[in-house]
Design an enzyme around this catalytic site. Structure first.
Site, PDB file in Angstrom:
ATOM      1  N   SER A 126       0.806  -1.221   0.000  1.00 54.71           N
ATOM      2  CA  SER A 126       0.000   0.000   0.000  1.00 54.71           C
ATOM      3  C   SER A 126       0.840   1.272   0.000  1.00 54.71           C
ATOM      4  O   SER A 126       0.405   2.297  -0.531  1.00 54.71           O
ATOM      5  CB  SER A 126      -0.992   0.001   1.166  1.00 54.71           C
ATOM      6  OG  SER A 126      -0.340  -0.271   2.369  1.00 54.71           O
ATOM      7  N   HIS A 177       1.607   4.837   4.340  1.00 57.55           N
ATOM      8  CA  HIS A 177       0.610   5.414   3.444  1.00 57.55           C
ATOM      9  C   HIS A 177       0.914   6.883   3.156  1.00 57.55           C
ATOM     10  O   HIS A 177       0.947   7.307   2.002  1.00 57.55           O
ATOM     11  CB  HIS A 177      -0.783   5.292   4.060  1.00 57.55           C
ATOM     12  CG  HIS A 177      -1.349   3.920   4.002  1.00 57.55           C
ATOM     13  ND1 HIS A 177      -2.695   3.667   4.125  1.00 57.55           N
ATOM     14  CD2 HIS A 177      -0.767   2.703   3.833  1.00 57.55           C
ATOM     15  CE1 HIS A 177      -2.919   2.365   4.026  1.00 57.55           C
ATOM     16  NE2 HIS A 177      -1.763   1.760   3.867  1.00 57.55           N
TER      17      HIS A 177
END
Length: 194
Positions: A126, A177
């Protein structure tokens, strides 16, 4: 731009890098999920563990990008890559796409190393996927003509939701992230601001 209508054969032919990354996701997932393989050993050798990186296991800045903690985790990240990766692979070409993907993933893992405790353990692509979002945002900001208004709105909406979900969901590497997205934006800004 983000609607996939290709057959599987065409997808593999048009987007070989994304296909290969997803293939690695699936193989590593199977190797860690099926009981016939030494799954625990493989996961322990490839997961990001800050303490081990500090002690010289630098490959752990790269390998977590391809490892996942379970089927749902692997499926969600692979699906995100299928939706949002192809346009960038075509735009950048194979080599530059690989570089953006790896550099943003490594930047996310470096930020995790610097900002999280030494005992922190993490896996998942991610950070690199957020890097792609960051790159798209730089296109929207510095090269608006490259994307339609509808596609720009789609990316911005999904990026905002993804950031919000980062802080809402549990067991999320928030640092990866945010810094993945930031690194993708900075790479895109360096490429397109001129």
């Amino acid at each position: 731009m983000f609607t996939r209508t290709e057959s599987l054969r065409d997808f593999i032919r048009f987007y070989p890098v994304i296909t290969f990354i997803i293939f690695i996701h699936i193989i590593l997932y199977l190797l860690t999920a099926l009981p016939i393989f030494p799954s625990k050993f493989l996961f322990e050798r490839l997961a990001g563990v800050n303490l081990y990186v500090v002690n010289g296991e630098y490959w752990r800045l790269v390998t977590p990008i391809f490892m996942h903690a379970g089927f749902a985790h692997m499926l969600f990240n692979s699906f995100s890559l299928v939706l949002f990766g192809p346009a960038l692979e075509q735009l950048l070409g194979r080599t530059k796409f690989i570089l953006v993907y790896l550099v943003t993933g490594i930047a996310a893992n470096l930020a995790t190393l610097l900002l999280e405790p030494l005992t922190y353990t993490h896996v998942g692509s991610s950070g690199a996927i957020f890097g792609l979002f960051g790159f798209y945002i730089s296109i929207i900001m510095f090269r608006k003509a490259m994307m339609s208004r509808e596609n720009s709105q789609t990316i911005m909406t999904i990026a905002i939701i993804a950031v919000i979900m980062t802080f809402v969901q549990s067991n999320i590497n928030i640092t990866a992230h945010i810094f993945g997205m930031l690194s993708g934006f900075l790479i895109g800004a360096a490429a397109y601001r001129r």
